[in-house]
Scaffold this active site. Structure first.
Site, PDB file in Angstrom:
ATOM      1  N   HIS A   1       0.836  -1.204   0.000  1.00 53.68           N
ATOM      2  CA  HIS A   1       0.000   0.000   0.000  1.00 53.68           C
ATOM      3  C   HIS A   1       0.874   1.258   0.000  1.00 53.68           C
ATOM      4  CE1 HIS A   1      -2.838  -2.886   2.147  1.00 53.68           C
ATOM      5  NE2 HIS A   1      -3.572  -2.486   1.124  1.00 53.68           N
TER       6      HIS A   1
ATOM      7  N   GLN B   1     -18.378  -5.606  -1.487  1.00 54.15           N
ATOM      8  CA  GLN B   1     -17.555  -6.452  -2.348  1.00 54.15           C
ATOM      9  C   GLN B   1     -17.263  -7.816  -1.723  1.00 54.15           C
ATOM     10  OE1 GLN B   1     -14.282  -3.480  -2.221  1.00 54.15           O
ATOM     11  NE2 GLN B   1     -12.909  -5.228  -2.082  1.00 54.15           N
TER      12      GLN B   1
ATOM     13  N   GLN C   1      -8.658  -6.301 -11.158  1.00 51.80           N
ATOM     14  CA  GLN C   1      -9.333  -5.112 -10.620  1.00 51.80           C
ATOM     15  C   GLN C   1      -8.949  -3.873 -11.437  1.00 51.80           C
ATOM     16  OE1 GLN C   1      -9.945  -4.332  -6.250  1.00 51.80           O
ATOM     17  NE2 GLN C   1      -8.120  -3.101  -6.550  1.00 51.80           N
TER      18      GLN C   1
ATOM     19  N   VAL D   1       4.428  -5.530  -4.851  1.00 49.93           N
ATOM     20  CA  VAL D   1       5.499  -5.479  -3.851  1.00 49.93           C
ATOM     21  C   VAL D   1       5.497  -6.805  -3.094  1.00 49.93           C
ATOM     22  CG1 VAL D   1       6.350  -4.282  -1.797  1.00 49.93           C
ATOM     23  CG2 VAL D   1       5.231  -2.983  -3.638  1.00 49.93           C
TER      24      VAL D   1
HETATM   25  P1  AMP Z   1      -6.569  -3.669  -0.451  1.00 53.16           P
HETATM   26  O1  AMP Z   1      -6.403  -2.876   0.795  1.00 53.16           O
HETATM   27  O2  AMP Z   1      -6.106  -5.078  -0.327  1.00 53.16           O
HETATM   28  O3  AMP Z   1      -7.904  -3.497  -1.095  1.00 53.16           O
HETATM   29  O4  AMP Z   1      -5.533  -3.030  -1.493  1.00 53.16           O
HETATM   30  C1  AMP Z   1      -5.569  -1.675  -1.818  1.00 53.16           C
HETATM   31  C2  AMP Z   1      -4.715  -1.431  -3.011  1.00 53.16           C
HETATM   32  O5  AMP Z   1      -3.367  -1.815  -2.712  1.00 53.16           O
HETATM   33  C3  AMP Z   1      -5.144  -2.268  -4.220  1.00 53.16           C
HETATM   34  O6  AMP Z   1      -5.053  -1.476  -5.382  1.00 53.16           O
HETATM   35  C4  AMP Z   1      -4.167  -3.383  -4.235  1.00 53.16           C
HETATM   36  O7  AMP Z   1      -3.943  -3.905  -5.525  1.00 53.16           O
HETATM   37  C5  AMP Z   1      -2.919  -2.684  -3.729  1.00 53.16           C
HETATM   38  N1  AMP Z   1      -1.996  -3.660  -3.178  1.00 53.16           N
HETATM   39  C6  AMP Z   1      -2.229  -4.532  -2.190  1.00 53.16           C
HETATM   40  N2  AMP Z   1      -1.148  -5.313  -1.982  1.00 53.16           N
HETATM   41  C7  AMP Z   1      -0.228  -4.915  -2.865  1.00 53.16           C
HETATM   42  C8  AMP Z   1       1.099  -5.351  -3.167  1.00 53.16           C
HETATM   43  N3  AMP Z   1       1.683  -6.350  -2.514  1.00 53.16           N
HETATM   44  N4  AMP Z   1       1.762  -4.719  -4.159  1.00 53.16           N
HETATM   45  C9  AMP Z   1       1.168  -3.700  -4.826  1.00 53.16           C
HETATM   46  N5  AMP Z   1      -0.060  -3.247  -4.598  1.00 53.16           N
HETATM   47  C10 AMP Z   1      -0.758  -3.854  -3.635  1.00 53.16           C
END
Ligand code: AMP
Length: 383
Positions: A28, A52, A145, A168
């Site tokens: 994040h 969701q 997504q 990441v």
């Molecule tokens: P979430 O809180 O899981 O809904 O993620 C929020 C945003 O962070 C989304 O756009 C995810 O794709 C991105 N995200 C979550 N984990 C990672 C990661 N390891 N690398 C890059 N982006 C991430």
């Protein structure tokens, strides 16, 4: 939030939005840094979006650590955090949803989570409207997504540019994810099979293998070697169109989803193979039959005079009801109490009680196995 954004707009500032569900990690924060680099003002949203999540998914269990999140957001210079309550986003009477009704939402994650992308599209549209963002940042970790968001932003003429930030990973290779918090050390170790299998497929591709089925087979085989992992899907599509490919000669997305313990989608009897069902049903059925046979044999061998052979009562519901009533009376919940029952009938009653207890134990065992299986399928990772 809307007043804050309107004032920024008046000043001509470029607003960046990073939607998250919180429990923030380095993945994040990388999105935040990318937004900081490109925009004048960065707004992070922290909202576990109920629309969701499917009915059997982990909405309640999803990790929530807002104060820690704020400290992390501050450390990377995020300017504002939007953290609404579900009732603010979806007040009573709410009935408007953004439904991206194309093939892109019916495959990969969309195949098993039918309402997921509708919830994502709805909340992201609302967040974009509320923050009046010019740029929005999403992770490549959720590549489907990104495709879906780009689709509805284009289709609905929403004036927001969508940025995709690379995945990441931890040093071990595991993609960072809030749901990794559900994993025990052993499960985390097992989850490494995802990145390992992808690296194997990449090495094969670099070595000249371009056949999509062969690349998928490499991933599938590697995952099948990990006893704790259960494959949800291994799929390869062109990116960003998400169309099937036979030969990889354009950018493609090789995506995996696996179960360890996070996501409860359908209950186990819908998900498990016929083999698993038979494997579970045969011993339970056998146990039940054995208990029933023992019960009947006990009757016959005791040869209690003036009584009946239970074989006559196989399908005799009133008989079973009378046994239970008798049992209740025997333990003093009715009359007559145990002492008033003639000795021969006490034996009958004892056996009736035993049979009822064993039957209950079998039913409890089945229910317990079912509950455990649900938990086993609660965790998901994807890569
Ligand atoms: P979430 O809180 O899981 O809904 O993620 C929020 C945003 O962070 C989304 O756009 C995810 O794709 C991105 N995200 C979550 N984990 C990672 C990661 N390891 N690398 C890059 N982006 C991430």
């Amino acid at each position: 939030m809307q007043a804050f954004s309107a004032a920024l707009k008046k000043e001509g500032k470029c607003i960046g939005l990073v939607p998250t569900m919180g429990a923030l990690h380095e993945g994040h924060l990388t999105l935040m840094r990318a937004a900081k680099e490109k925009c004048d003002v960065v707004i992070a949203s922290v909202f576990v979006n109920p629309t969701q999540f499917g009915p059997n998914e982990d909405f309640d269990a999803y990790p929530r650590r807002f104060e820690e999140d704020c400290r992390k957001l501050e450390s990377v210079g995020v300017d504002a955090v939007f953290h609404p309550e579900p009732a603010e986003m979806y007040p009573e009477g709410y009935c408007t949803y953004v439904n991206v009704d194309g093939d892109i939402t019916h495959k990969l994650c969309g195949a098993q989570r039918p309402i997921h992308f509708r919830g994502v599209a709805t909340v992201v549209t609302k967040l974009m409207n509320i923050t009046r963002a010019d740029e929005a940042f999403f992770g490549q970790k959720d590549a489907q997504q990104v495709v879906v968001v780009r689709r509805f932003v284009d289709d609905l003429n929403i004036p927001v540019h969508i940025n995709m930030v690379p995945i990441v990973r931890e040093d071990s290779g595991l993609a960072r994810s809030s749901r990794n918090a559900y994993l025990s050390p052993a499960e985390k170790e097992a989850a490494l099979v995802l990145s390992r299998s992808l690296r194997k497929a990449k090495a094969a591709y670099n070595g000249g293998e371009t056949n999509a089925e062969a690349l998928k087979a490499i991933v599938t085989e590697e995952i099948q070697n990990e006893p704790m992992a259960v494959i949800d899907y291994v799929d390869l599509f062109s990116f960003p169109a998400l169309l099937p490919v036979e030969t990889v000669n354009e950018p493609c997305l090789l995506a995996i989803a696996y179960g360890l313990t996070v996501r409860v989608i359908p209950p186990w009897w819908q998900r498990s193979s016929l083999k698993t069902k038979v494997a579970a049903a045969v011993p339970l059925g056998a146990l039940f039959l054995a208990l029933f046979a023992a019960y009947i044999l006990a009757w016959q061998s005791l040869q209690i005079p003036d009584t009946f052979l239970p074989t006559e009562h196989f399908f005799d519901l009133p008989f079973y009801v009378s046994q239970i009533r008798w049992a209740l009376e025997g333990v003093g919940l009715g009359k007559p109490a145990w002492g008033d029952i003639p000795a021969g009938e006490r034996l009958e009653l004892g056996l009736g009680l035993l049979a009822a207890a064993l039957l209950a134990a079998v039913i409890a065992g089945v229910l317990l196995i079912q509950a455990l299986r649900k938990r086993v399928y609660k965790t998901v990772g994807k890569d």
